[in-house]
Design a protein around this motif. Structure first.
Motif, PDB file in Angstrom:
ATOM      1  N   PHE A   1      -1.929  12.141  -8.260  1.00 48.89           N
ATOM      2  CA  PHE A   1      -1.060  13.074  -8.957  1.00 48.89           C
ATOM      3  C   PHE A   1      -1.849  14.346  -9.260  1.00 48.89           C
ATOM      4  O   PHE A   1      -2.812  14.309 -10.028  1.00 48.89           O
ATOM      5  CB  PHE A   1      -0.521  12.432 -10.238  1.00 48.89           C
TER       6      PHE A   1
ATOM      7  N   ARG B   1      -7.044   3.346  -8.371  1.00 46.79           N
ATOM      8  CA  ARG B   1      -5.752   3.432  -9.054  1.00 46.79           C
ATOM      9  C   ARG B   1      -4.825   2.301  -8.585  1.00 46.79           C
ATOM     10  O   ARG B   1      -4.141   1.673  -9.379  1.00 46.79           O
ATOM     11  CB  ARG B   1      -5.094   4.789  -8.773  1.00 46.79           C
TER      12      ARG B   1
ATOM     13  N   ALA C   1      -2.343  10.615  -2.179  1.00 39.67           N
ATOM     14  CA  ALA C   1      -1.214  10.655  -3.127  1.00 39.67           C
ATOM     15  C   ALA C   1      -1.673  10.557  -4.577  1.00 39.67           C
ATOM     16  O   ALA C   1      -1.077   9.850  -5.384  1.00 39.67           O
ATOM     17  CB  ALA C   1      -0.185   9.563  -2.803  1.00 39.67           C
TER      18      ALA C   1
ATOM     19  N   ALA D   1       6.606   7.633  -4.607  1.00 39.48           N
ATOM     20  CA  ALA D   1       6.441   6.238  -4.200  1.00 39.48           C
ATOM     21  C   ALA D   1       5.249   5.618  -4.924  1.00 39.48           C
ATOM     22  O   ALA D   1       5.331   4.497  -5.432  1.00 39.48           O
ATOM     23  CB  ALA D   1       6.256   6.150  -2.687  1.00 39.48           C
ATOM     24  N   ALA D   2       4.143   6.360  -4.989  1.00 41.95           N
ATOM     25  CA  ALA D   2       2.933   5.846  -5.647  1.00 41.95           C
ATOM     26  C   ALA D   2       3.236   5.516  -7.107  1.00 41.95           C
ATOM     27  O   ALA D   2       2.846   4.452  -7.606  1.00 41.95           O
ATOM     28  CB  ALA D   2       1.800   6.868  -5.553  1.00 41.95           C
TER      29      ALA D   2
ATOM     30  N   LEU E   1       9.856   0.574  -0.045  1.00 44.14           N
ATOM     31  CA  LEU E   1      10.187   2.000   0.018  1.00 44.14           C
ATOM     32  C   LEU E   1      11.281   2.260   1.051  1.00 44.14           C
ATOM     33  O   LEU E   1      11.992   3.258   0.973  1.00 44.14           O
ATOM     34  CB  LEU E   1       8.939   2.829   0.353  1.00 44.14           C
TER      35      LEU E   1
ATOM     36  N   ASP F   1       5.429  10.703  -1.262  1.00 40.45           N
ATOM     37  CA  ASP F   1       4.338   9.750  -1.469  1.00 40.45           C
ATOM     38  C   ASP F   1       3.962   9.643  -2.948  1.00 40.45           C
ATOM     39  O   ASP F   1       3.630   8.565  -3.433  1.00 40.45           O
ATOM     40  CB  ASP F   1       3.090  10.171  -0.672  1.00 40.45           C
ATOM     41  N   LEU F   2       3.989  10.786  -3.648  1.00 43.56           N
ATOM     42  CA  LEU F   2       3.629  10.771  -5.071  1.00 43.56           C
ATOM     43  C   LEU F   2       4.651   9.961  -5.856  1.00 43.56           C
ATOM     44  O   LEU F   2       4.305   9.178  -6.742  1.00 43.56           O
ATOM     45  CB  LEU F   2       3.578  12.197  -5.630  1.00 43.56           C
TER      46      LEU F   2
ATOM     47  N   PHE G   1      -2.397   5.538   0.141  1.00 42.69           N
ATOM     48  CA  PHE G   1      -1.800   6.398   1.151  1.00 42.69           C
ATOM     49  C   PHE G   1      -2.872   7.127   1.956  1.00 42.69           C
ATOM     50  O   PHE G   1      -3.974   7.371   1.470  1.00 42.69           O
ATOM     51  CB  PHE G   1      -0.899   7.441   0.479  1.00 42.69           C
TER      52      PHE G   1
END
Lengths: 225, 364
Positions: free
Chosen positions: B92, B150, B90, A119-120, B51, A116-117, B86
């Protein structure tokens, strides 16, 4: 008593780990990203040096890069020296011996970076290359460090493969572990003890480093939960 | 008539079923994808975002093709201008709140301008004081606020919300829902929300699509889905707990009268599906949602679809009560479920009124 074997071992282990790292980081990333059967098979293959006896591995390397081989001849033409019976040969041998430890630690760390990270980050418009440097690497650095520590220790301690490829030339290719053997055989107990002690100290330092890393990982994990 | 700004029609083979999606979003509209877990709703968003790659189909957004299997075109996620929120945020973890936002702006703004923008965006979600904190130091609600901001900071053409509130408790959900609605008007961005919560989808979206096992069951304006479900499955999913088999006994210009044996009542309904109206007498399913049924304290002359009932069970809730009732003297029959904000009963038996405009009929 001479410190040359210690110096050589550190030098060989340093370059062996560096060489391994250059190959392991992109390979580990490819292994976590692509699931083609061939890639999976190649992934399993990277464990082979861990299972093969170091002497057998050394023998294969000798065949692969020896003076009769294509690679060996190319190297000789380019540098004017032979790869076998040189410290560079020792780097190659110990690099391959330690490679499974390096790549498995890095692969493990990278596979724990949440998809997910990644993809983000990609959805925010950043190139895969940029995402790799800004997200994947920073989030797997602990795995990379622990792989480096293990691989460095393993490379430094290699005996069999290094002996097969680089031989036992005092002052040229005689690394620590070979020197311990050599000192033992020639009855120089003082030198053997001294070298064994240094090797043990290095091993303990590596273990301590790994322990500290693990503690830190647990600590951060608790914080995230 | 507004123009479609987003279209997705594609097929994707998944592990346990095939995903077949056909969605249209018009200018200024928001869409809720509703379905149980494992129905393919998250996969739909992943395909829209690039994706995962569908085998076949076309996806377009604001006149740009994102995916076109016939032309072999598949835009990478980087070029889709799609914001994605998400379920588990998600964010960072190695970047501070400000750095997370900055990551979304890095390609468009530099230096002081970027700093100012970050500050402004953080003000918008009331997190300026938390700018230098790490995501792990924030609460779930704060983390999701950062994740929303974000995604919006990159100025996307479409926002995808993948069960964004399911990890939050009820109190925070309301707050986040309000934020999403505020963003909708302030940032003027259409969104697609994926959820298994009808209430949430209804509150946040104009259109709903119900999917099950990767197939679209019904797509339409939310009111239409609630009032005119086309199948029993959809009716059940939009909370129409009361469904009876009936027989059309006469039809008018649009509606008609339906006899329901389970209630032993002839009910007037204002609209009948065409198939039922033309083929009368025919079998139909008649339904009504628990909130649409009206409890009366006594008979009201002239009001149709009214009959005496007895209450056989009730569940008292905070906002409303759920009553299980049967027509008077038919205690062994299947109970009608009704939802009332609170009720006081007199000595006489209460009456139930099923408004003809709230009843819906299905042919399958």
């Amino acid at each position: 008593m001479t410190l040359f074997p210690l110096y050589l071992s550190l030098k060989v282990a340093f370059f062996a780990t560096l060489l391994g790292l250059i190959a392991a980081v992109p390979l580990a990333w490819a292994f976590t990203q692509y699931h083609h059967p061939l890639i999976k098979w190649f992934n399993s293959l990277t464990t082979l040096p861990l299972i093969l006896p170091p002497t057998v591995l050394g023998y294969y390397l000798l065949v692969l890069v020896g003076r009769q081989s294509a690679i060996g001849q190319l190297y000789e033409q380019l540098t004017g020296k032979t790869l076998v019976f040189s410290w560079q040969g020792a780097v190659l041998a110990s690099s391959i011996v330690s490679f499974p430890l390096l790549i498995s630690a890095i692969r493990n760390a990278m596979s724990h970076v949440s998809p997910d990270l990644i993809a983000a980050a990609r959805l925010l418009g950043h190139s895969n290359w940029h995402v790799f440097w800004t997200i994947v690497l920073p989030l797997s650095w602990r795995g990379i460090i622990s792989g480096v520590a293990l691989a460095f220790a393993r490379a430094m301690g290699d005996f069999g493969a290094t002996l097969m490829v680089a031989g036992n030339i005092p002052g040229v290719t005689q690394t620590m572990s070979i020197a311990v053997y050599d000192a033992m055989m020639s009855g120089d107990i003082v030198q053997a003890n001294f070298l064994a002690l240094i090797m043990t100290a290095v091993a303990i330092i590596v273990l301590f480093l790994l322990y500290r890393l693990e503690q830190k990982v647990h600590h951060e994990h608790d914080r995230n939960v | 008539m507004s123009l479609p700004i987003f279209q997705a029609k594609f097929k994707k083979t998944l592990y346990s079923f095939n995903l077949e999606l056909d969605l249209i979003l018009n200018e200024g509209e928001t869409l809720g994808i509703l379905g149980p877990s494992g129905s393919g709703k998250s996969m739909s968003l992943r395909a829209i975002a690039g994706l995962i790659k569908p085998e076949h189909g076309v996806i377009s957004l604001k006149g740009r093709f994102l995916f076109d299997s016939d032309k072999g075109f598949d835009a990478p996620p980087q070029q889709r201008r799609i914001g994605y929120v998400f379920q588990h945020y998600a964010l960072f973890p190695h970047m501070t709140v400000a750095e997370n936002i900055s990551y979304a702006l890095a390609r468009t703004l530099k230096g002081v301008k970027r700093k100012e923008r970050i500050h402004k965006l953080l003000e918008e979600i009331r997190l300026t004081e938390h700018a230098s904190r790490y995501p792990s130091q924030l609460s779930g609600g704060q983390q999701q606020r950062v994740a929303l901001m974000r995604a919006l900071a990159a100025d996307p053409d479409l926002l995808l919300l993948d069960e964004p509130f399911s990890a939050l408790d009820a109190e925070l959900r309301g707050e986040l829902e309000a934020l999403v609605l505020r963003f909708r008007s302030s940032h003027n961005v259409p969104y697609i929300l994926v959820t298994h919560n009808l209430e949430e989808a209804y509150r946040l979206c104009d259109k709903l699509v119900i999917i099950e096992q990767g197939k679209v069951l019904q797509l339409g304006p939310k009111e239409e889905l609630l009032r005119r479900p086309q199948t029993l499955e959809v009716a059940r999913k939009v909370g129409a707990k009361n469904l009876w088999e009936g027989e059309v006994i006469n039809t008018g210009t649009s509606g008609g009268t339906v006899y329901v044996p389970a209630l032993n009542e002839e009910l007037i309904i204002h609209s009948l599906p065409e198939a039922a109206a033309t083929l009368a007498p025919s079998k139909v399913w008649l339904g009504i949602r628990p909130v649409e049924a009206v409890l009366l304290s006594g008979p009201e002359p002239g009001l149709p679809n009214t009959f005496p009932i007895e209450i056989i069970n009730q569940i008292r809730g905070v906002q409303s009560h759920t009553l299980f009732v049967t027509p008077l003297g038919k205690r062994d029959g299947e109970a009608i479920q009704i939802e009332v904000p609170g009720h006081r009963l007199g000595a006489d038996p209460p009456y139930l009124y099923l408004p003809p405009d709230k009843l819906f009929a299905l042919t399958h």
